[in-house]
Write a protein that holds these residues in place. Structure first.
Motif, PDB file in Angstrom:
ATOM      1  N   UNK A 103       0.822  -1.213   0.000  1.00  0.00           N
ATOM      2  CA  UNK A 103       0.000   0.000   0.000  1.00  0.00           C
ATOM      3  C   UNK A 103       0.857   1.265   0.000  1.00  0.00           C
ATOM      4  N   UNK A 104       0.422   2.255  -0.769  1.00  0.00           N
ATOM      5  CA  UNK A 104       1.143   3.524  -0.827  1.00  0.00           C
ATOM      6  C   UNK A 104       0.134   4.653  -0.745  1.00  0.00           C
ATOM      7  N   UNK A 105       0.592   5.784  -0.228  1.00  0.00           N
ATOM      8  CA  UNK A 105      -0.283   6.948  -0.124  1.00  0.00           C
ATOM      9  C   UNK A 105       0.451   8.182  -0.615  1.00  0.00           C
ATOM     10  N   UNK A 106      -0.242   9.006  -1.393  1.00  0.00           N
ATOM     11  CA  UNK A 106       0.339  10.283  -1.809  1.00  0.00           C
ATOM     12  C   UNK A 106      -0.634  11.417  -1.559  1.00  0.00           C
ATOM     13  N   UNK A 107      -0.093  12.518  -1.028  1.00  0.00           N
ATOM     14  CA  UNK A 107      -0.895  13.702  -0.771  1.00  0.00           C
ATOM     15  C   UNK A 107      -0.385  14.790  -1.723  1.00  0.00           C
ATOM     16  N   UNK A 108      -1.253  15.278  -2.596  1.00  0.00           N
ATOM     17  CA  UNK A 108      -0.811  16.206  -3.628  1.00  0.00           C
ATOM     18  C   UNK A 108      -1.577  17.520  -3.525  1.00  0.00           C
ATOM     19  N   UNK A 109      -0.850  18.615  -3.431  1.00  0.00           N
ATOM     20  CA  UNK A 109      -1.483  19.930  -3.328  1.00  0.00           C
ATOM     21  C   UNK A 109      -2.110  20.289  -4.679  1.00  0.00           C
TER      22      UNK A 109
END
Lengths: 311, 121
Positions: free
Chosen positions: A213-219
Motif C-alpha cells: 500500500x502507498x499513499x500520496x498527498x498532492x497539493x
C-alpha cells in the motif's frame, strides 16, 4: 524499459484523461491526474471518491476516463479499490484472468480523504493491499461550494468558516494527513505538488512499484475556493511549496527524505497575499494570526528537517 | 446532446461503455480568453502539454512538435502561457527594458472579443 520522464517522451503515450470534462478552467485536479497517469506505463484501474474530480469527469452519458474507472460512494474509495485489487488477484489465482502488472489507484479530494474516507483508507492500507491512494488536497469541500474540511488551512475563509465580525476565517490548524499515513508504517508515503512535475512523477512511480500500500498527498489549487486568477494555479501552488506550507518529502520504508528544499524559505505572507480567501488576515486587527501561522509552519518545518536528517 | 434513451437501451448499472467519449462535449464555448500560438517562437519544450488541465494542447508525436490548441475543449485558463519558458524570457526582458514585445511571445492570451483588434481572424 519505463518511459523516460521527459515531456517529449511522455507526450507520445496515449492520453488517459480525455478533454471535455467539466472541471473549472484552471483546475489543479486534472493537472495532477494527467501528470500522475503519464508517469505510469502499466495498465491502471481507478476508483474515485465523490468530489469535483468524480462529478465533473463523469457527467452522464459522458466519461473522460480512458481507463477502467469505478465510483462507489463518498467515504469508500479506498475500500472499493482494495476490493477491486483483491478480486483481480483472486481471478488470476483461479486462472480466470490473465496476470498483468495492473496498478490500482484510488483518487479522492481532501473531503473524501481527510474527513469522510479516513476510516476506509486506514483500513485498506492496514490490510496491505497493493494499491496507491492519492489525495488531491485543495483544502475544502469545493464541489459543494467551498465548505471547510479538516484540510482547510488556519485563517482561510470558507462558507462554513466565514471571515467577518465574529470569526476571522477557520480557527483551527489543519490535520497533517501525510504524517498520519506515515504512522501506518506502509512501504511508501509521499507529499507532492504539480508545480514540481518531475518530483510528482518520480514519487508516483515509486508509489506504484513499492509492492504494497502507498499513499500520496498532492497539493491541488482550486481557483474558485482559493480566489485567484485561473492562470496562477501552478505559480501559487509553487509558492505553497516555497513557503514550506507544503513541503515535498517522502517516507520510504520508514526512511524520511526531503525531496525539495527551497533555496530561500519564503515568509508565509507571500503565499497568503495571492489568495482572496486570506485577504482578511491583512487587516491590522488580524495581523497576529499571520504570525501565529508562521510560527506553526516554522515549527513543523523544523520538525520535518529533523526527521529527514537535514537539521 | 444525443437523443435521450429509453430505460431498456441504457446499459445495466448506467455504465458508460464508450471510454473517453467526453471529447464529444464542447467545453470550448466557456472560453473568455483564447490562447494564440506563436509557432516561430516555440522551442517544443512541451511544458504547456504537461500542465494543461484540459488535455487541449495538440502535439505531433512523429515530428515531436507542438501544433496548436484544441479550441473545441480549451477553456482559456491561460496556464499554458504562464508555464511557457519562452514567455517568461520575453517578460523578463520586458521588465528590464520597460517594453513588452508581444509578438515574440510563444503563447499569447487574448480576450475572445478582441481577436480582430489584436490582428487575428
Amino acid at each position: 524499459m519505463a518511459t523516460r520522464l521527459a515531456p517529449k517522451e511522455l507526450m507520445k503515450q496515449p492520453e488517459r484523461l480525455a478533454p471535455g470534462h467539466r472541471l473549472c478552467a484552471g483546475c489543479g485536479a486534472s493537472i495532477v491526474v494527467r501528470q500522475m497517469l503519464a508517469a505510469i506505463d502499466e495498465p491502471v484501474v481507478i476508483s474515485n471518491a465523490t468530489g469535483c474530480l468524480e462529478v465533473a469527469t463523469t457527467i452522464y452519458p459522458y466519461t473522460s476516463w480512458r481507463v477502467p474507472w469505478i465510483h462507489n460512494a463518498f467515504e469508500n474509495s479506498a475500500s472499493t479499490i482494495s476490493g477491486v485489487e483483491a478480486a483481480y488477484r483472486s481471478l488470476v489465482r483461479q486462472g480466470k484472468m490473465e496476470e498483468k502488472d495492473v496498478k490500482f489507484i484510488g483518487f479522492g479530494g481532501d473531503g473524501g480523504t481527510y474527513d469522510i474516507g479516513l476510516q476506509a483508507l486506514s483500513g485498506a492500507v492496514e490490510r496491505g493491499h497493493q494499491m496507491l491512494y492519492v489525495c488531491y488536497d485543495n483544502g475544502a469541500y469545493m464541489n459543494t461550494g467551498i465548505q471547510r474540511s479538516s484540510a482547510t488551512p488556519f485563517g482561510a475563509h470558507t462558507t462554513t468558516s466565514p471571515a467577518g465580525k465574529k470569526i476571522p476565517g477557520k480557527q483551527q490548524f489543519r490535520k497533517d494527513l501525510t504524517r498520519i499515513m506515515a504512522a501506518h508504517d506502509i512501504p511508501y508515503v509521499g507529499q507532492a505538488a504539480p508545480s514540481k512535475w518531475r518530483d510528482l512523477m518520480e514519487k508516483t512511480r515509486k508509489a506504484v512499484n513499492c509492492g504494497g500500500p502507498a499513499f500520496m498527498n498532492v497539493l491541488s489549487s482550486c481557483n474558485r475556493g482559493w480566489r485567484h486568477a485561473t492562470d496562477e494555479t501552478l505559480e501559487i501552488t509553487q509558492l505553497g511549496v516555497d513557503t514550506c506550507y507544503w513541503p515535498l518529502y517522502e517516507v520510504e520504508d520508514g526512511e524520511w527524505r526531503l525531496t525539495y528544499k527551497p533555496r530561500e524559505k519564503l515568509p508565509i505572507e507571500e503565499w497568503l497575499k495571492r489568495q482572496g480567501r486570506f485577504r482578511h488576515l491583512f487587516k491590522p486587527q488580524n495581523r497576529h494570526l499571520i504570525d501565529e501561522k508562521q510560527e506553526e509552519i516554522d515549527r513543523k518545518w523544523e520538525e520535518l528537517l529533523e526527521r529527514c536528517g537535514e537539521a | 446532446m444525443s437523443e435521450l434513451k429509453g430505460w431498456k437501451e441504457i446499459p445495466i448499472g448506467g455504465m458508460i461503455l464508450d471510454a473517453g467519449n467526453s471529447v464529444e462535449y464542447d467545453t470550448g464555448d466557456w472560453r473568455a480568453f483564447r490562447p494564440v500560438f506563436g509557432e516561430a517562437e516555440c522551442i517544443n519544450c512541451f511544458q504547456c502539454w504537461l500542465n494543461c488541465p484540459d488535455s487541449s494542447i495538440l502535439v505531433d508525436t512523429e515530428k515531436e512538435e507542438m501544433v496548436g490548441f484544441d479550441l473545441k475543449h480549451c477553456k482559456g485558463c491561460g496556464i499554458c502561457a504562464s508555464v511557457c519558458p519562452v514567455n517568461a524570457k520575453v517578460k523578463k526582458k520586458a521588465e528590464d527594458e520597460l517594453e513588452k514585445d508581444e509578438a515574440s511571445l510563444c503563447i499569447r492570451i487574448i480576450e475572445e472579443g478582441k481577436l480582430q483588434e489584436a490582428g487575428y481572424e
